[in-house]
Design a protein around this motif. Structure first.
Motif, short mmCIF file in Angstrom:
data_model
loop_
_atom_site.label_atom_id
_atom_site.label_comp_id
_atom_site.label_asym_id
_atom_site.label_seq_id
_atom_site.Cartn_x
_atom_site.Cartn_y
_atom_site.Cartn_z
N ASP A 1 0.80 -1.30 0.00
CA ASP A 1 -0.02 -0.02 0.01
C ASP A 1 1.09 1.15 0.06
O ASP A 1 1.56 1.50 0.89
CB ASP A 1 -0.80 -0.05 1.26
N GLU B 1 0.42 4.10 0.60
CA GLU B 1 0.25 5.08 1.60
C GLU B 1 0.58 4.82 2.89
O GLU B 1 0.66 5.53 3.85
CB GLU B 1 -1.29 5.41 1.67
N HIS B 2 1.00 3.38 2.99
CA HIS B 2 1.53 2.76 4.26
C HIS B 2 2.82 3.39 4.95
O HIS B 2 3.64 3.74 3.79
CB HIS B 2 1.36 1.49 4.18
N ASN C 1 -0.16 -2.38 -6.07
CA ASN C 1 -1.22 -2.67 -4.85
C ASN C 1 -2.13 -3.58 -5.60
O ASN C 1 -3.10 -4.01 -4.91
CB ASN C 1 -1.99 -1.70 -4.16
N GLN D 1 1.81 -7.67 3.93
CA GLN D 1 1.15 -7.63 2.57
C GLN D 1 0.09 -9.28 2.62
O GLN D 1 0.76 -10.06 3.24
CB GLN D 1 2.07 -7.94 1.30
N GLY E 1 -3.24 -2.12 8.70
CA GLY E 1 -3.45 -2.86 7.42
C GLY E 1 -3.49 -4.45 7.72
O GLY E 1 -4.11 -5.14 7.29
#
Length: 577
Positions: free
Chosen positions: A120, A122-123, A141, A163, A218
């Protein structure tokens, strides 16, 4: 209703390390303490850090002072350099698994490889990884995004450590079919893989799955997604108050798992909330048994019965008649001191055992009377035995009171805590010695006026059993103990080393009675007392393999080992008589 807790639920190694570094810094360092960005993705833990006066630093100032803790997700290398150049002391709490990925990326980026990161964008972890890749970094992604990338002459593929394993398997399959010259690295944390595999297996065994953890985590969201795709009822909650109790009441088997950033106390609150709310929907007999066990455990009455059992065992091992006042002193002293401890230590219980904290808040007046009456009763029995016993028990009681008194702590974020509680391992050692004196040495002094070899053997056997019991509960209380700045045995040694120590102690206690009997110190019949540590060892091994933290039933079983010791003493008395 049956509740099954996933063995991998809760803090992963990297998150546990980051939280421990932050709490240790708050308990030891002076001056301001910051985390660069939120330390982990869990609002309850972040609230605790705020109470410990650990602030979040969102931007790096030109100059600063104090300590900055790098979050578990890691940061770009230029941010770490900027923090040091600004004048901060930097504690790097980056997860070792993330550091491995950073090293792989940095090494290959310098060699001219393109870096493809499955994650991700934005992580925080991915943003940190991109800092090591520089202009060569590409984040994907979805399957469509990786297919849209140009064909690189040389490239590596890595994954965000949290992930989804199923997605990364597809990425690896695509690379093998279409870009066989790309280098693929297995960088998903094994903890993540285990959690995702376990939630799939758990969903097949239960009627509903509850996933506990932050909504912005996440890895927790992925666990909830996997549970939801299983076809079983799945609920993602942050706190116990969010549980859909009415829907879960229809389920006979409930599975509970948690993200890598979810603390033990949050899971415990969820389990206790379900247990308390749904037990009332069972049969009348089951409700009564549960309520009785809960009351006996929370009020320490069952613990007092266990202390009386150890006193009976101590007297029999020494060849001393089983007199009621031996049992009474051990039971009353234990009841008074442990009740007092929990009354004055509600801050730790707030995290370690929320149900107990609530019980003491709701029944504080009755428990105050109980603790006082038990303490005075024990002193009265000791006075009837003689002045020596009265003064010994009075000194032990005063030491227990002083230990539990609170004084204002110094330093950033340190809770009110007594000077004795600051001594590493003091709680376990003091409890061990106090129980050993009350259960073994008092009968020896009363019967002989001195200590015999049998007295020493009984003292060692009883004290070691109490040590195992206390340290076992300290293991599940590690997170709460760190919050209040207390260094228990498991915090000093670590969970695995503590469990290894406890199993070694129990193995020694199994052979102690027969060896002492062979040496003529104890009677031959004393060998039967090996059954008690053997049962405790079996319980410990089983808990280590299947348990997550002790609930009412498991705690009841642990305390029952002491009651069992007392039963063995009465059986041996009947056989010898």
């Amino acid at each position: 209703m049956k509740i099954t807790i996933a063995t991998t639920a809760g803090f992963c190694m990297g998150v546990r390390r980051a939280v421990e570094l932050a709490l240790d810094a708050a308990n030891q360092d002076g001056g301001p303490i910051y985390t660069y960005g939120p330390l982990i993705h869990n609002p309850q833990v972040l609230a605790i850090l705020g109470q410990k006066q650990i602030s979040v630093l969102e931007k790096i100032p030109e100059t600063g002072r104090g300590t900055v803790i790098i979050r578990a997700h890691g940061v770009p290398p230029e941010d770490k350099h900027a923090l040091k150049n600004a004048g901060f002391k930097v504690i790097d709490a980056t997860c070792p698994r993330v550091i491995r990925v950073q090293s792989i990326i940095a090494r290959h980026a310098k060699q001219g490889f393109a870096v493809i990161i499955a994650g991700d964008r934005e992580h925080p972890e991915v943003r940190g990884l991109l800092g090591y890749a520089g202009s060569r970094g590409h984040v994907v992604n979805s399957f469509e995004e990786i297919e849209a990338l140009p064909a690189f002459e040389n490239a590596i593929i890595v994954a965000q450590t949290t992930q989804n394993t199923a997605f990364f398997e597809k990425v690896k399959q695509w690379a093998g079919d279409n870009r066989p010259h790309y280098r693929v690295f297995e960088t998903i944390c094994d903890s993540t893989e285990k959690r995702q595999a376990e939630v799939q297996a758990l969903a097949r065994q239960v009627d509903a799955v509850v996933v506990v953890g932050g909504y912005n985590s996440g890895n927790t969201r992925r666990l909830a997604d996997i549970a939801g795709r299983s076809g079983k009822k799945a609920f993602h909650v942050e706190t116990a108050e969010e549980l859909p109790v009415e829907e879960l009441a229809e389920c006979r088997n409930i599975g509970i798992t948690a993200g890598a950033s979810t603390p033990n106390w949050t899971m415990r609150q969820v389990v206790q909330h379900l247990d308390r709310r749904l037990t009332g929907k069972g049969g009348r007999c089951r409700r009564f048994v549960h309520m009785l066990m809960r009351c006996l455990m929370l009020s320490n009455l069952y613990l007092a019965a266990g202390a009386a059992g150890l006193a009976a065992a101590g007297a029999w091992l020494q060849g001393v008649p089983l007199r009621p006042h031996y049992l009474a002193i051990a039971a009353l002293y234990t009841l008074s001191m442990h009740t007092l401890h929990h009354m004055l230590d509600r801050m730790a219980d707030r995290y370690n055992d929320p149900d107990r904290a609530r019980f003491y808040q709701e029944n504080r007046y009755a428990l105050t009377i109980l603790a006082g009456a038990a303490g005075l009763g024990g002193l009265g029995v000791a006075w009837a035995m003689g002045p020596l016993f009265f003064w010994l028990l009075l000194c032990m009681s005063l030491l227990g009171v002083v230990y539990n008194l609170e004084i204002e702590g110094k330093g950033s974020g340190v809770e009110k805590i007594s000077m004795f509680k600051r001594i590493p391992g003091s709680k376990t050692l003091l409890v061990t010695l106090a129980w050993g004196m009350a259960a073994a040495l008092f009968p020896a002094l009363d019967a002989h006026g001195y200590f015999t070899p049998a007295s020493i053997a009984a003292f060692v056997w009883i004290s070691a059993l109490v040590f195992v019991r206390t340290a076992f509960f300290d293991i599940s209380d590690m997170q709460g103990s760190r919050i209040v700045g207390r260094e228990t045995i498991p915090i000093l040694l670590g969970e695995r080393r503590t469990l290894l120590l406890l199993k070694g102690v129990l193995a020694g206690l199994i052979v102690l009675p027969p060896l002492a009997a062979a040496a003529g110190v104890l009677s031959f019949l004393s060998s039967v007392f090996s059954l008690c540590p053997a049962a405790m060892l079996a319980f410990l091994v089983n808990h280590e393999r299947t348990g997550h933290f002790p609930g009412v039933f498991q705690g009841f079983i642990m305390e029952s080992h002491f009651v069992f010791a007392g039963l063995l003493a009465f059986i041996c008395t009947a056989l010898a008589g």
